[in-house]
Design a protein around this motif. Structure first.
Motif, short mmCIF file in Angstrom:
data_model
loop_
_atom_site.label_atom_id
_atom_site.label_comp_id
_atom_site.label_asym_id
_atom_site.label_seq_id
_atom_site.Cartn_x
_atom_site.Cartn_y
_atom_site.Cartn_z
N ILE A 30 -2.17 -11.06 9.48
CA ILE A 30 -2.32 -11.06 8.02
C ILE A 30 -2.83 -9.69 7.54
CG2 ILE A 30 -3.62 -12.02 6.08
CD1 ILE A 30 -1.36 -13.82 7.09
N ALA A 31 -3.77 -9.11 8.29
CA ALA A 31 -4.29 -7.79 7.94
C ALA A 31 -3.18 -6.74 7.99
CB ALA A 31 -5.43 -7.41 8.89
N ILE A 32 -2.33 -6.81 9.02
CA ILE A 32 -1.22 -5.86 9.16
C ILE A 32 -0.21 -6.06 8.03
CG2 ILE A 32 0.68 -5.11 10.64
CD1 ILE A 32 -1.03 -6.17 13.03
N GLN A 33 0.05 -7.32 7.68
CA GLN A 33 1.01 -7.61 6.60
C GLN A 33 0.54 -7.03 5.27
OE1 GLN A 33 2.38 -11.71 6.33
NE2 GLN A 33 2.14 -11.96 8.54
N ARG A 34 -0.74 -7.10 5.00
CA ARG A 34 -1.28 -6.53 3.76
C ARG A 34 -1.02 -5.03 3.71
NH1 ARG A 34 -6.17 -10.06 4.63
NH2 ARG A 34 -5.90 -11.84 3.25
N ILE A 35 -1.20 -4.38 4.84
CA ILE A 35 -0.94 -2.94 4.92
C ILE A 35 0.55 -2.67 4.72
CG2 ILE A 35 -0.90 -1.00 6.55
CD1 ILE A 35 -3.58 -2.31 7.66
N LYS A 36 1.38 -3.53 5.29
CA LYS A 36 2.83 -3.37 5.20
C LYS A 36 3.32 -3.48 3.75
CE LYS A 36 7.15 -5.47 6.85
NZ LYS A 36 7.74 -6.46 7.79
N VAL A 37 2.89 -4.52 3.02
CA VAL A 37 3.41 -4.69 1.66
C VAL A 37 2.92 -3.57 0.74
CG1 VAL A 37 3.77 -7.18 1.82
CG2 VAL A 37 1.56 -6.33 1.05
N THR A 38 1.72 -3.06 1.01
CA THR A 38 1.24 -1.91 0.24
C THR A 38 2.11 -0.70 0.53
OG1 THR A 38 -1.06 -2.70 0.21
CG2 THR A 38 -0.72 -0.35 -0.14
N GLY A 39 2.44 -0.49 1.81
CA GLY A 39 3.29 0.62 2.19
C GLY A 39 4.68 0.52 1.57
N LEU A 40 5.24 -0.69 1.60
CA LEU A 40 6.57 -0.90 1.01
C LEU A 40 6.58 -0.54 -0.47
CD1 LEU A 40 7.55 -4.28 2.71
CD2 LEU A 40 8.68 -2.07 3.06
N SER A 41 5.49 -0.87 -1.16
CA SER A 41 5.42 -0.58 -2.60
C SER A 41 5.29 0.91 -2.88
CB SER A 41 4.23 -1.33 -3.23
OG SER A 41 2.99 -0.78 -2.80
N LYS A 42 4.90 1.68 -1.84
CA LYS A 42 4.71 3.12 -2.01
C LYS A 42 5.83 3.95 -1.38
CE LYS A 42 -0.34 2.63 -2.15
NZ LYS A 42 -0.56 3.17 -3.49
N GLY A 43 6.92 3.27 -1.00
CA GLY A 43 8.08 4.00 -0.51
C GLY A 43 8.20 4.14 0.99
N TRP A 44 7.33 3.48 1.75
CA TRP A 44 7.46 3.49 3.20
C TRP A 44 8.60 2.55 3.59
CZ3 TRP A 44 3.93 5.75 6.95
CH2 TRP A 44 2.94 6.54 6.35
N THR A 45 9.35 2.91 4.62
CA THR A 45 10.54 2.14 4.99
C THR A 45 10.58 1.89 6.50
OG1 THR A 45 11.83 4.19 5.21
CG2 THR A 45 11.91 3.06 3.07
#
Length: 250
Positions: free
Chosen positions: A117-132
């Motif tokens: 869950i902690a990793i997923q939170r980081i992932k969705v934040t990254g996705l919103s900032k243009g990480w792919t």
């Protein structure tokens, strides 16, 4: 009789949006197996109510199922998770690397769930900032099993930054021993050399991030291919230590 074509158009557009939301959730869960309403809402950029309605609709289609589990009991108590069903997993599976993986209650340790869950939170934040190109730890383990010489260290996630760098993510909730981190640093130094990854981001609670950085700074040698080398400053420059808040603001 008035023109009713716009009703048809609106109905088609609505169905299209529903299908798009469903596909986004299935693609996400294909990699993560389970998630929370909050994370999926952030992923979809929807309100809590709209997210819940979308998930309940998918539950009726037997694509996901709501589960209540207990983890981090002293802090959080019970946590609800949306898990991928066998039917949902079948529809979400990648045809190029076909693998059906669904959520089963009790199969995953609560500590692993909390970490995911902690990793997923980081992932969705990254996705919103243009990480792919996000790759989860579970999939990375499958990739690494086929090429152990390349993947000396398996990160918690891998992604491409907005400026095109391949970044390994390590999510730390507690600190390991210095000896273990010396081994990790050696592994990543070799992976930098081989261009497997360009950088490593350690994401930690605020009270750990700076302390962990100090642990790495104090290392004066690393071991690569059985030989000892001094730690070059360019190796340490490729490793960043961020708190959760700093990651959210990056």
């Amino acid at each position: 009789m008035g023109d009713s074509s716009y009703f048809v158009h609106d109905k088609v557009e609505k169905a299209k949006r529903i299908e798009e939301k469903r596909s986004i959730i299935l693609d996400f869960l294909a990699n993560e197996t389970f998630s929370t309403s909050q994370i999926l809402g952030q992923l979809l950029e929807l309100s809590r109510t709209a997210t819940y309605q979308t998930l309940k609709s998918m539950e009726k289609q037997e694509l996901v199922k709501l589960h209540e589990i207990e983890y981090e009991l002293a802090q959080r108590g019970k946590q609800t998770l949306w898990g991928l069903t066998p039917k949902g997993a079948l529809l979400a599976a990648d045809l190029d690397a076909f693998h059906v993986d669904f959520y089963e209650v009790g199969r995953i340790a609560t500590s692993t769930i909390a970490h995911s869950i902690a990793i997923q939170r980081i992932k969705v934040t990254g996705l919103s900032k243009g990480w792919t190109n996000w790759i989860s730890s579970r999939k990375l383990k499958q990739i690494a099993a086929k090429d152990k010489k390349k993947w000396l260290q398996i990160p918690d996630a891998l992604a491409t930054s907005p400026d095109g760098k391949t970044v390994a993510f390590e999510v730390e909730k507690t600190i390991k021993t210095p000896k273990r981190y010396e081994s990790i640093l050696s592994n990543y130094a070799k992976m930098f050399l081989d261009e497997t990854v360009d950088q490593v981001f350690y994401i930690c609670p605020e009270n750990i991030a700076k302390r962990l950085e100090m642990v790495f700074i104090k290392f004066n040698k690393i071991t690569i291919d059985g030989r000892s080398y001094p730690v070059h400053e360019n190796v340490l420059k490729r490793i960043r230590f961020l708190s959760y808040d700093e990651w959210n603001q990056i």
